[in-house]
Design a protein around this motif. Structure first.
Motif, PDB file in Angstrom:
ATOM      1  N   TYR A  74       6.051  -1.467  -3.315  1.00 20.06           N
ATOM      2  CA  TYR A  74       4.963  -0.651  -2.743  1.00 20.06           C
ATOM      3  C   TYR A  74       3.642  -1.149  -3.307  1.00 20.06           C
ATOM      4  N   TYR A  75       2.719  -1.532  -2.394  1.00 20.70           N
ATOM      5  CA  TYR A  75       1.395  -2.003  -2.787  1.00 20.70           C
ATOM      6  C   TYR A  75       0.427  -0.827  -2.866  1.00 20.70           C
ATOM      7  N   ASP A  77      -2.749  -1.489  -3.752  1.00 23.04           N
ATOM      8  CA  ASP A  77      -3.850  -2.234  -3.129  1.00 23.04           C
ATOM      9  C   ASP A  77      -3.243  -3.399  -2.376  1.00 23.04           C
ATOM     10  N   LEU A  78      -3.413  -3.399  -1.062  1.00 21.33           N
ATOM     11  CA  LEU A  78      -2.818  -4.447  -0.245  1.00 21.33           C
ATOM     12  C   LEU A  78      -3.482  -5.785  -0.508  1.00 21.33           C
ATOM     13  N   SER A  99      -5.474  -8.350   6.153  1.00 19.94           N
ATOM     14  CA  SER A  99      -4.285  -7.977   5.380  1.00 19.94           C
ATOM     15  C   SER A  99      -3.140  -7.812   6.361  1.00 19.94           C
ATOM     16  N   ASN A 101       0.073  -7.393   5.401  1.00 18.86           N
ATOM     17  CA  ASN A 101       1.213  -6.775   4.732  1.00 18.86           C
ATOM     18  C   ASN A 101       1.252  -5.270   4.972  1.00 18.86           C
ATOM     19  N   ARG A 103       2.250  -1.597   3.170  1.00 17.95           N
ATOM     20  CA  ARG A 103       2.188  -1.146   1.800  1.00 17.95           C
ATOM     21  C   ARG A 103       3.584  -1.103   1.148  1.00 17.95           C
TER      22      ARG A 103
END
Length: 443
Positions: A74-75, A77-78, A99, A101, A103
């Protein structure tokens, strides 16, 4: 008072029971106990077991491996990257921060891998098997040393027991003569100086007896230690089998000596190690099969992907690796190993030459000690007859005290020479068996 006497007799009974419980062991029983309980041999057997597990460890590299991997990422901050704006219809020369990705990413994969061809692994297994054989032969060398030490100590105890028995007989005879001499002195038939000379001889003989007892105690303790036996336990050995002394140890092929076989095994190990290094020039081929699922979400929830959709993925891969250049590392390693092999071969040649010399020396020593034992046995028999005759003549007043003391000294010297010859003969027999590789007949 009655209770005290009862306790005393109970204590005496316990002590007598302990003495009666003394173990009289044959040489074979002592050897078996030492081979079973000796700590050095136990460590050698542990090395054998470890080498067997090492072979199994290397063989496992030929079997497929299965791995399961699961991950929940789990990000907070992406991560992002810049891309040309023109790719999305924007002006040239500008960049847009993107971005791509989610999260959260959750994945679970099952992967199976197997080495289809790896010459280093196959040669490594053969190297380990050769090392396992060397370890087994090393155990044989340790076993032979244990047998040799136990047997030599056992023979020493037998000789000391034989020596003490003869000394006890001599003491009894001399004490009896001393008592007669004391009566003669009291009746002024012999001088006090003559009687004192006999007392000095008697005391010297007693001191010799005590020294032999001390030496016997030390050898018994050493035998117990070799057998890993409690030093407080009683132990006795069987007397000599004199008929066995006449048997000539059998000859054998020197190549069956444990030390020579161990050196040959070490050469074989070094040769396999060289092949194992050379196997590094071979290519390796590995196959991999992977199967798994991945889920994505922009919110935290490890088991809730977008649209409840788990994306399945699978692949099969063959990986071929061909060594091209390693900076001559393997070449120099092979040359080093060749030096090791040649050094081991030279050592084996020296060991064989030494074994031939040991065999000739041991055979010569045995024959010489056999002749000395025969001679000293005859001298001892004669000295015993002369002392018995002198004792009887002295009691009858036929011979003098000087003749009796001379006969007693001759008997003591003959006994000492015989005991030494007996021990030397048995040790020579033992060394001959070790030299020709027949000390132990089974691994």
């Amino acid at each position: 008072m009655t209770k005290t006497i009862s306790l005393f007799f109970l204590l005496v009974s316990l002590l007598l029971c302990k003495d009666l419980a003394a173990q009289t062991l044959s040489l074979e029983e002592c050897i078996d106990a030492a081979l079973k309980n000796n700590q050095q041999l136990r460590n050698s057997q542990l090395d054998m077991a470890a080498s067997a597990f090492h072979v199994k460890e290397l063989k496992s590299a030929l079997l497929p491996t299965v791995d399961f991997a699961g991950q929940s990422l789990y990000y907070k901050d992406l991560p992002a990257q810049y891309a040309p704006s023109s790719a999305f219809g924007g002006p040239e020369g500008e960049y847009t921060k993107l971005s791509l990705n989610m999260r959260q990413t959750a994945s679970a994969n099952l992967q199976l891998s197997q080495s289809l061809f790896n010459q280093s692994v196959r040669t490594g297994v053969k190297t380990a098997q050769a090392a396992q054989e060397a370890t087994r032969l090393q155990d044989g060398v340790v076993r032979e040393n244990v047998v040799y030490n136990v047997t030599a100590t056992y023979y020493s105890i037998q000789v000391l027991n034989d020596n003490l028995e003869r000394l006890a007989t001599n003491l009894t005879n001399l004490e009896h003569a001393t008592q007669i001499n004391s009566v003669l002195k009291d009746n002024e038939l012999v001088s006090p100086n003559a009687h004192n000379r006999m007392l000095i001889n008697l005391e010297n003989l007693r001191n010799q007896y005590e020294n032999q007892k001390l030496l016997l105690s030390k050898n018994v303790t050493q035998l117990k230690n070799l057998m890993d036996m409690d030093v407080n336990d009683s132990l006795a050995v069987q007397p000599f089998d004199y008929a066995a002394l006449l048997a000539m140890p059998e000859a054998a092929d020197l190549s069956q000596r444990p030390d020579l076989k161990l050196q040959q095994a070490q050469i074989k190990v070094a040769q396999f190690e060289k092949k194992n290094i050379a196997a590094g020039y071979f290519p390796t081929l590995t196959n991999t099969l992977s199967y798994g699922y991945t889920g994505y979400n922009n919110e935290f929830g490890p088991f809730t992907p977008i649209n409840n959709d788990w994306v399945r993925s699978s692949y099969f891969a063959l990986t071929l690796k061909v060594p091209v250049f390693d900076g001559f590392r393997k070449q120099n390693q092979i040359r080093q190993k060749e030096m090791t092999i040649q050094r081991n071969i030279n050592t084996l040649a020296m060991m064989r030459a030494n074994a031939d010399k040991e065999m000739e020396d041991a055979l010569s020593t045995y024959r010489s000690n056999k002749t000395l034992w025969d001679s000293n046995k005859k001298s001892l028999d004669l000295a015993e007859k002369l002392f018995a005759s002198a004792s009887g003549e002295y009691e009858s007043g036929i011979t003098t005290l000087t003749d009796l003391l001379n006969a007693q000294n001759d008997l003591t010297n003959a006994r000492t020479n015989y005991s030494n010859a007996l021990l030397n003969l048995k040790l020579a027999e033992l060394s001959l068996k070790k030299a020709n590789g027949t000390l132990i007949t089974k691994p």
